[in-house]
Design a protein around this motif. Structure first.
Motif, PDB file in Angstrom:
ATOM      1  N   ALA A 211       0.831  -1.207   0.000  1.00 28.35           N
ATOM      2  CA  ALA A 211       0.000   0.000   0.000  1.00 28.35           C
ATOM      3  C   ALA A 211       0.865   1.255   0.000  1.00 28.35           C
ATOM      4  O   ALA A 211       0.539   2.257  -0.665  1.00 28.35           O
ATOM      5  CB  ALA A 211      -0.915  -0.007   1.224  1.00 28.35           C
ATOM      6  N   LYS A 212       1.986   1.208   0.717  1.00 27.64           N
ATOM      7  CA  LYS A 212       2.899   2.352   0.746  1.00 27.64           C
ATOM      8  C   LYS A 212       3.519   2.594  -0.612  1.00 27.64           C
ATOM      9  O   LYS A 212       3.671   3.736  -1.061  1.00 27.64           O
ATOM     10  CB  LYS A 212       3.974   2.115   1.806  1.00 27.64           C
ATOM     11  N   VAL A 213       3.879   1.511  -1.299  1.00 28.41           N
ATOM     12  CA  VAL A 213       4.452   1.628  -2.642  1.00 28.41           C
ATOM     13  C   VAL A 213       3.432   2.218  -3.605  1.00 28.41           C
ATOM     14  O   VAL A 213       3.782   3.025  -4.491  1.00 28.41           O
ATOM     15  CB  VAL A 213       4.937   0.242  -3.137  1.00 28.41           C
ATOM     16  N   ASP A 214       2.168   1.851  -3.432  1.00 24.96           N
ATOM     17  CA  ASP A 214       1.108   2.373  -4.310  1.00 24.96           C
ATOM     18  C   ASP A 214       0.742   3.820  -3.991  1.00 24.96           C
ATOM     19  O   ASP A 214      -0.111   4.406  -4.666  1.00 24.96           O
ATOM     20  CB  ASP A 214      -0.153   1.502  -4.194  1.00 24.96           C
ATOM     21  N   GLY A 215       1.332   4.375  -2.951  1.00 24.21           N
ATOM     22  CA  GLY A 215       1.063   5.762  -2.597  1.00 24.21           C
ATOM     23  C   GLY A 215      -0.197   5.965  -1.794  1.00 24.21           C
ATOM     24  O   GLY A 215      -0.740   7.070  -1.743  1.00 24.21           O
ATOM     25  N   THR A 216      -0.678   4.912  -1.123  1.00 19.26           N
ATOM     26  CA  THR A 216      -1.884   5.032  -0.305  1.00 19.26           C
ATOM     27  C   THR A 216      -1.567   5.755   0.989  1.00 19.26           C
ATOM     28  O   THR A 216      -0.588   5.437   1.668  1.00 19.26           O
ATOM     29  CB  THR A 216      -2.449   3.628   0.010  1.00 19.26           C
ATOM     30  N   GLY A 217      -2.394   6.722   1.353  1.00 12.91           N
ATOM     31  CA  GLY A 217      -2.199   7.486   2.575  1.00 12.91           C
ATOM     32  C   GLY A 217      -2.547   6.687   3.817  1.00 12.91           C
ATOM     33  O   GLY A 217      -3.170   5.626   3.735  1.00 12.91           O
ATOM     34  N   PRO A 218      -2.154   7.187   5.002  1.00 15.25           N
ATOM     35  CA  PRO A 218      -2.411   6.465   6.257  1.00 15.25           C
ATOM     36  C   PRO A 218      -3.901   6.192   6.499  1.00 15.25           C
ATOM     37  O   PRO A 218      -4.277   5.088   6.900  1.00 15.25           O
ATOM     38  CB  PRO A 218      -1.837   7.397   7.325  1.00 15.25           C
ATOM     39  N   TRP A 219      -4.755   7.194   6.282  1.00 15.32           N
ATOM     40  CA  TRP A 219      -6.183   7.006   6.516  1.00 15.32           C
ATOM     41  C   TRP A 219      -6.785   6.015   5.533  1.00 15.32           C
ATOM     42  O   TRP A 219      -7.595   5.169   5.904  1.00 15.32           O
ATOM     43  CB  TRP A 219      -6.909   8.339   6.439  1.00 15.32           C
ATOM     44  N   GLN A 220      -6.384   6.114   4.260  1.00 15.07           N
ATOM     45  CA  GLN A 220      -6.884   5.165   3.259  1.00 15.07           C
ATOM     46  C   GLN A 220      -6.409   3.751   3.573  1.00 15.07           C
ATOM     47  O   GLN A 220      -7.164   2.786   3.416  1.00 15.07           O
ATOM     48  CB  GLN A 220      -6.415   5.581   1.871  1.00 15.07           C
ATOM     49  N   THR A 221      -5.157   3.629   4.006  1.00 15.09           N
ATOM     50  CA  THR A 221      -4.632   2.308   4.372  1.00 15.09           C
ATOM     51  C   THR A 221      -5.428   1.711   5.529  1.00 15.09           C
ATOM     52  O   THR A 221      -5.770   0.528   5.513  1.00 15.09           O
ATOM     53  CB  THR A 221      -3.152   2.414   4.770  1.00 15.09           C
ATOM     54  N   TYR A 222      -5.733   2.566   6.501  1.00 16.06           N
ATOM     55  CA  TYR A 222      -6.474   2.087   7.662  1.00 16.06           C
ATOM     56  C   TYR A 222      -7.903   1.696   7.279  1.00 16.06           C
ATOM     57  O   TYR A 222      -8.406   0.659   7.707  1.00 16.06           O
ATOM     58  CB  TYR A 222      -6.508   3.182   8.728  1.00 16.06           C
ATOM     59  N   ARG A 223      -8.523   2.508   6.442  1.00 15.30           N
ATOM     60  CA  ARG A 223      -9.929   2.273   6.071  1.00 15.30           C
ATOM     61  C   ARG A 223     -10.078   1.130   5.090  1.00 15.30           C
ATOM     62  O   ARG A 223     -11.035   0.352   5.175  1.00 15.30           O
ATOM     63  CB  ARG A 223     -10.522   3.551   5.486  1.00 15.30           C
ATOM     64  N   LEU A 224      -9.156   1.007   4.138  1.00 17.78           N
ATOM     65  CA  LEU A 224      -9.297   0.025   3.066  1.00 17.78           C
ATOM     66  C   LEU A 224      -8.586  -1.291   3.333  1.00 17.78           C
ATOM     67  O   LEU A 224      -8.901  -2.304   2.700  1.00 17.78           O
ATOM     68  CB  LEU A 224      -8.778   0.619   1.746  1.00 17.78           C
ATOM     69  N   ILE A 225      -7.637  -1.274   4.273  1.00 22.90           N
ATOM     70  CA  ILE A 225      -6.858  -2.492   4.520  1.00 22.90           C
ATOM     71  C   ILE A 225      -7.034  -2.988   5.953  1.00 22.90           C
ATOM     72  O   ILE A 225      -7.453  -4.122   6.184  1.00 22.90           O
ATOM     73  CB  ILE A 225      -5.356  -2.254   4.221  1.00 22.90           C
ATOM     74  N   THR A 226      -6.719  -2.113   6.924  1.00 26.17           N
ATOM     75  CA  THR A 226      -6.721  -2.560   8.320  1.00 26.17           C
ATOM     76  C   THR A 226      -8.116  -2.970   8.792  1.00 26.17           C
ATOM     77  O   THR A 226      -8.311  -4.081   9.306  1.00 26.17           O
ATOM     78  CB  THR A 226      -6.167  -1.459   9.232  1.00 26.17           C
ATOM     79  N   LEU A 227      -9.092  -2.097   8.631  1.00 30.01           N
ATOM     80  CA  LEU A 227     -10.439  -2.403   9.116  1.00 30.01           C
ATOM     81  C   LEU A 227     -11.058  -3.626   8.449  1.00 30.01           C
ATOM     82  O   LEU A 227     -11.643  -4.474   9.142  1.00 30.01           O
ATOM     83  CB  LEU A 227     -11.348  -1.178   8.949  1.00 30.01           C
TER      84      LEU A 227
END
Length: 311
Positions: A211-227
């Motif tokens: 996700a970091k390589v794709d340029g996903t921000g912290p909030w997007q990472t949390y909302r789209l991946i973590t949750l």
């Protein structure tokens, strides 16, 4: 060169296992293994439920003697109780508020404990303390703290000049209910936090790196991946908390015993209060409680689509 395939009967004969016995056990499948668990469920869950429902249709004296059938009289009497509707309303508010606060705070604590920081192990151990202690003991401890004459809270607030004199925090439902919610959240945090923390630690680090390589921000990472990946752990925490908080007894009984009158009683405590005057009516309240728990959990699982990930 020719290969001969051994016949099944000859193979069984060499192993010394009778064909009849093997086929008989095979027909039973997993039953021999799950039979003890099924028997335990029948004895511990289904049989008490049957007795509870049966008792709600009986006329029983306060000494425990059955005086005959009561039909639906106990349910009619229960619905006519002036405290019945207020108790159900407070039970709903109590369950929603405690569960929501517990889940939100546990999610934040789990995120914190999942990070590397000095003293992390010590803080994790500290969180276990409310879990290790008896819930009733914790409730009584808070009751002493809030005592009108000898409570630490009144002494501290009076010395600081915040209040003019001792307050009866648990004597009025308006001031007692927030404290009861606080204690219920306090004792519910450890289990829920560790459940969510276990879910966080199963999320592969490679997912975050991608996700970091794709340029996903912290909030997007949390909302789209973590949750989404935390969904099983969150659902377990929610279901367990819904059942435990709805059926909560030690916190309320240890702090106020549902009083004054039934002003702070939930449906579980109310059923216990009714037992002192009418055992059949108390059983009827217990039947309604059981039905509400079943309906609540089934509706929640349906709305949350519990098996969605398996389809």
């Amino acid at each position: 060169m020719s290969l001969k395939t051994a016949e099944p009967g000859a193979d069984r004969a060499r192993r010394g296992t009778p064909a009849g016995r093997r086929s008989g056990l095979a027909r039973l499948g997993p039953l021999p293994w799950i039979a003890p668990a099924v028997l335990l469920i029948l004895l511990v869950v289904l049989w008490p439920v049957y007795e509870m429902v049966h008792t709600s249709f009986l006329r029983i004296s306060t000494t425990g003697f059955v005086r005959g059938s009561a039909g639906f009289d106990k349910y009619t009497k229960l619905f006519d109780e002036p405290d019945f509707v207020p108790v159900l309303g407070w039970t709903l508010i109590w369950t929603v508020v405690v569960v929501v606060l517990t889940m939100v705070l546990s999610l934040a604590l789990a995120q914190l404990f999942n990070q590397q920081f000095p003293g992390r192990r010590l803080t994790r151990w500290a969180l276990i303390a409310p879990w290790a202690a008896s819930v009733l003991m914790t409730a009584i401890g808070f009751k002493w703290m809030l005592d009108r004459t000898a409570g630490v809270l009144n002494t501290a607030l009076t010395d600081l000049g915040i209040i003019d004199g001792p307050q009866d925090w648990l004597g009025d439902p308006g001031s007692a209910k927030p404290w009861m919610v606080l204690v219920a959240v306090f004792v519910s945090l450890p289990f829920t936090t560790y459940t969510i923390l276990a879910g966080l630690q199963t999320v592969p680090a490679e997912v975050y790196e991608a996700a970091k390589v794709d340029g996903t921000g912290p909030w997007q990472t949390y909302r789209l991946i973590t949750l989404p990946l935390l969904r099983p752990a969150l659902l377990v925490g929610l279901v367990i908390n819904l059942i435990n908080v709805f059926n909560s007894f030690p916190v309320i009984w240890g702090m106020t015993q549902g009083g004054p009158n039934s002003g702070t009683a939930t449906s579980t405590v109310f059923a216990f209060q009714l037992m002192n005057t009418d055992i059949g009516e108390s059983a009827a309240m217990s039947v309604i409680n059981f039905g509400l728990v079943v309906v609540m959990v089934l509706l929640f699982l349906k709305v949350s689509r519990w098996n969605e990930g398996e389809n």
